[in-house]
Design a protein around this motif. Structure first.
Motif, mmCIF file in Angstrom:
data_model
loop_
_atom_site.group_PDB
_atom_site.id
_atom_site.type_symbol
_atom_site.label_atom_id
_atom_site.label_comp_id
_atom_site.label_asym_id
_atom_site.label_seq_id
_atom_site.Cartn_x
_atom_site.Cartn_y
_atom_site.Cartn_z
ATOM 1 N N TRP A 1 -2.096 9.833 10.172
ATOM 2 C CA TRP A 1 -1.533 8.718 9.417
ATOM 3 C C TRP A 1 -1.084 9.155 8.030
ATOM 4 O O TRP A 1 -0.100 8.631 7.490
ATOM 5 C CB TRP A 1 -2.542 7.581 9.311
ATOM 6 C CG TRP A 1 -2.839 6.906 10.615
ATOM 7 C CD1 TRP A 1 -4.039 6.837 11.250
ATOM 8 C CD2 TRP A 1 -1.909 6.200 11.456
ATOM 9 N NE1 TRP A 1 -3.931 6.142 12.427
ATOM 10 C CE2 TRP A 1 -2.636 5.740 12.585
ATOM 11 C CE3 TRP A 1 -0.550 5.921 11.364
ATOM 12 C CZ2 TRP A 1 -2.033 5.008 13.598
ATOM 13 C CZ3 TRP A 1 0.045 5.198 12.384
ATOM 14 C CH2 TRP A 1 -0.692 4.745 13.487
ATOM 15 N N THR B 1 3.031 9.045 6.412
ATOM 16 C CA THR B 1 3.567 8.493 5.162
ATOM 17 C C THR B 1 4.586 9.402 4.502
ATOM 18 O O THR B 1 5.336 8.948 3.631
ATOM 19 C CB THR B 1 2.427 8.212 4.146
ATOM 20 O OG1 THR B 1 1.829 9.453 3.755
ATOM 21 C CG2 THR B 1 1.375 7.299 4.736
ATOM 22 N N HIS C 1 7.836 7.792 5.310
ATOM 23 C CA HIS C 1 7.972 6.339 5.249
ATOM 24 C C HIS C 1 7.601 5.815 3.859
ATOM 25 O O HIS C 1 6.776 6.394 3.153
ATOM 26 C CB HIS C 1 7.089 5.669 6.309
ATOM 27 C CG HIS C 1 7.474 6.020 7.715
ATOM 28 N ND1 HIS C 1 7.041 7.176 8.329
ATOM 29 C CD2 HIS C 1 8.261 5.374 8.617
ATOM 30 C CE1 HIS C 1 7.542 7.227 9.554
ATOM 31 N NE2 HIS C 1 8.277 6.147 9.760
ATOM 32 N N THR D 1 6.873 0.074 4.312
ATOM 33 C CA THR D 1 6.660 0.210 5.757
ATOM 34 C C THR D 1 5.182 0.344 6.093
ATOM 35 O O THR D 1 4.659 -0.342 6.973
ATOM 36 C CB THR D 1 7.418 1.433 6.292
ATOM 37 O OG1 THR D 1 8.815 1.271 6.035
ATOM 38 C CG2 THR D 1 7.198 1.596 7.786
ATOM 39 N N THR D 2 4.509 1.226 5.380
ATOM 40 C CA THR D 2 3.093 1.458 5.672
ATOM 41 C C THR D 2 2.247 0.244 5.316
ATOM 42 O O THR D 2 1.246 -0.045 5.981
ATOM 43 C CB THR D 2 2.576 2.696 4.921
ATOM 44 O OG1 THR D 2 2.861 2.568 3.515
ATOM 45 C CG2 THR D 2 3.231 3.962 5.439
ATOM 46 N N TRP E 1 3.128 -3.011 5.520
ATOM 47 C CA TRP E 1 3.258 -3.977 6.607
ATOM 48 C C TRP E 1 2.479 -3.526 7.845
ATOM 49 O O TRP E 1 1.802 -4.328 8.502
ATOM 50 C CB TRP E 1 4.731 -4.166 6.972
ATOM 51 C CG TRP E 1 5.438 -5.148 6.088
ATOM 52 C CD1 TRP E 1 6.291 -4.853 5.056
ATOM 53 C CD2 TRP E 1 5.352 -6.567 6.130
ATOM 54 N NE1 TRP E 1 6.729 -6.007 4.455
ATOM 55 C CE2 TRP E 1 6.177 -7.082 5.096
ATOM 56 C CE3 TRP E 1 4.652 -7.464 6.943
ATOM 57 C CZ2 TRP E 1 6.334 -8.434 4.862
ATOM 58 C CZ3 TRP E 1 4.802 -8.819 6.710
ATOM 59 C CH2 TRP E 1 5.633 -9.299 5.688
ATOM 60 N N PHE E 2 2.594 -2.268 8.178
ATOM 61 C CA PHE E 2 1.930 -1.735 9.363
ATOM 62 C C PHE E 2 0.409 -1.879 9.247
ATOM 63 O O PHE E 2 -0.273 -2.309 10.187
ATOM 64 C CB PHE E 2 2.306 -0.258 9.531
ATOM 65 C CG PHE E 2 1.998 0.311 10.877
ATOM 66 C CD1 PHE E 2 2.966 0.370 11.868
ATOM 67 C CD2 PHE E 2 0.738 0.803 11.165
ATOM 68 C CE1 PHE E 2 2.685 0.893 13.118
ATOM 69 C CE2 PHE E 2 0.442 1.332 12.403
ATOM 70 C CZ PHE E 2 1.419 1.370 13.389
ATOM 71 N N LEU E 3 -0.130 -1.537 8.085
ATOM 72 C CA LEU E 3 -1.569 -1.602 7.868
ATOM 73 C C LEU E 3 -2.071 -3.041 7.886
ATOM 74 O O LEU E 3 -3.080 -3.357 8.531
ATOM 75 C CB LEU E 3 -1.917 -0.939 6.540
ATOM 76 C CG LEU E 3 -3.392 -0.918 6.128
ATOM 77 C CD1 LEU E 3 -4.234 -0.198 7.179
ATOM 78 C CD2 LEU E 3 -3.551 -0.249 4.768
ATOM 79 N N SER F 1 -2.050 -4.527 11.410
ATOM 80 C CA SER F 1 -3.062 -3.907 12.261
ATOM 81 C C SER F 1 -4.432 -4.533 12.021
ATOM 82 O O SER F 1 -5.173 -4.838 12.970
ATOM 83 C CB SER F 1 -3.123 -2.400 12.001
ATOM 84 O OG SER F 1 -1.901 -1.775 12.339
ATOM 85 N N MET G 1 -6.456 5.077 9.719
ATOM 86 C CA MET G 1 -5.215 4.531 9.193
ATOM 87 C C MET G 1 -5.365 4.120 7.737
ATOM 88 O O MET G 1 -4.506 4.415 6.890
ATOM 89 C CB MET G 1 -4.772 3.329 10.034
ATOM 90 C CG MET G 1 -3.415 2.774 9.637
ATOM 91 S SD MET G 1 -3.018 1.218 10.490
ATOM 92 C CE MET G 1 -2.989 1.792 12.185
#
Length: 429
Positions: free
Chosen positions: A291, A295, A298, A302-303, A305-307, A310, A342
């Motif tokens: 993870w 980064t 990205h 982006t990271t 929102w993803f985190l 999740s 993550m």
């Protein structure tokens, strides 16, 4: 094609990671031995009361971390990264070793828990400078692969917790439960003190980062970095706290608090809990590298929102598995390891992008340590309170979900556009 690390960079990364590994073992072994500490330093007849007192002391270490972060951050931004964060491991080693020889309540009465709190505070001060120092130093030393190298550092930090779990398991195999309660637990702290001193000697051979050398040569250091940080970069500090919030919830809740709670209060099988915890942490260590490397290509947007998504989606289902017991507990803990990896791979990388070189150590330290002080150290106590209010274990399941919601709210509230968050700071440095 992403650049491959040079031999010198690989060696520097290895030495940084090893030091973090040793220091995090020293800090984390307290939580793993919480049940035994409760009996020696807080001798209450009710198991939950003694455990609550022990984890309250555990929280004191987290509460000391922002102070350590400001202190070490000041000297790290003024005199250099290398000297400052190298000294943290020595302070941690001494405090950890002293816990190993500290007399219990039966010997010196109320002075025993008082001294334990003091030593725990010193552990917190040291760790408050250690992790931000390592993150700042290695990101400046290998700027083209910041995500990868920070991921490796956090792999080592989590591996320190894995090693602590291994030591816990080893002591449980070698000694009887009674011997472990009486004196065997002390060996974990004495060992930590010894290896910490060795780690300090390794770090003395470090060289200063190029970014700070340039800052020093141009005489661009801030007189009072913390003052500049609060005056010019309050938004970045807030954003940094939010990015670290998920790790500050998942690590203490699932891998530090639950093992002691489930064994002491819920009568889970100690061996099952120990090995599951070990497996989850080992997977988290490996995932943090992946993870972190993710980064490098990205943006923070982006990271983020993803985190957040999740945690929001997976938090409650994974917690349900964890409470189920048996092999479902094993599955839940392992999957939480992926989630922890993550949080460790995403959050710290974002901090280095938020702050310019002149206040980077201080900015990383304040953001990181505020998150763990406000949330991480209080997670065990809050979790116990939520379980009491709900009347069942699921009250604590709201914590990872709330962490995810907080990240998402910040991503919605602040309009970052298409650029990574570090662009906000870069133009002002």
């Amino acid at each position: 094609m992403r650049k491959v690390l040079s031999r010198q960079q690989s060696r520097l990364l290895t030495m940084t990671a090893v030091g973090g590994f040793l220091e995090f073992y020293d800090f984390i072994i307290y939580a793993l031995m919480a049940g035994y500490l409760a009996e020696h330093f807080f001798p209450e007849t009710h198991a939950q009361t003694a455990l609550l007192a022990t984890f309250s002391t555990f929280a004191s270490g987290y509460l000391a971390r922002p102070i350590g972060g400001v202190l070490y951050g000041h000297f790290g931004d003024k005199t250099g990264r290398k000297k400052t964060f190298s000294s943290t491991i020595l302070v941690m080693a001494i405090a950890t070793g002293l816990i190993g020889i500290l007399p219990g309540h039966d010997s010196i009465g109320v002075l025993a828990p008082v001294l334990l709190v003091i030593l725990r505070l010193f552990q917190g001060l040291a760790l408050g400078g250690e992790i931000p120092g390592a993150v700042t130093y290695i990101s400046e030393s290998v700027p083209e692969r910041q995500g990868l190298v920070i991921g490796v550092v956090f792999m080592a930090l989590i591996a320190g917790a894995v090693f602590g779990s291994l030591v816990h398991v080893f002591l449980g195999v070698v000694f009887s439960e009674q011997s472990l309660k009486d004196w065997g637990w002390r060996l974990a702290f004495l060992f930590g003190g010894l290896v910490g001193v060795l780690g300090y000697h390794v770090r003395r051979n470090f060289h200063e980062s190029k970014a700070f050398k340039d800052l020093l040569n141009n005489k661009q250091q801030e007189d009072v970095p913390a003052k500049t940080l609060i005056k010019k970069y309050p938004l970045e500090v807030f954003q940094g706290v939010v990015f670290i919030l998920p790790a500050a919830v998942v690590m203490p809740l699932v891998f530090l608090f639950f093992p002691s709670w489930l064994v002491k209060v819920m009568d889970f099988d100690p061996d099952l809990v120990r090995w599951s915890n070990l497996g989850g942490l080992a997977l988290a260590a490996l995932c943090s590298i992946y993870w972190g490397s993710f980064t490098d290509g990205h943006s923070n947007r982006t990271t983020g929102w993803f985190l957040g998504l999740s945690l929001l989606i997976c938090g409650f289902p994974l917690m349900s598995l964890t409470f189920a017991g048996g092999y479902l507990y094993v599955i839940g803990t392992i999957l939480f390891g992926v989630l922890l990896g993550m949080t460790a791979g995403f959050g710290p990388v974002q901090l280095t992008r938020l702050f310019p070189v002149s206040v980077r150590y201080s900015g990383v330290a304040l953001s990181y340590n505020l998150a763990f002080a406000i949330v991480g150290g209080l997670v065990p106590v809050v979790a116990m309170g939520l379980m009491g209010l709900a009347g069942n274990l699921y009250g604590s399941a709201s914590l990872p979900v709330l962490a995810g919601l907080t990240v998402l709210m910040v991503m919605i509230t602040f309009r970052f556009g298409k650029e990574p968050l570090n662009s906000l700071s870069a133009h002002r440095s």
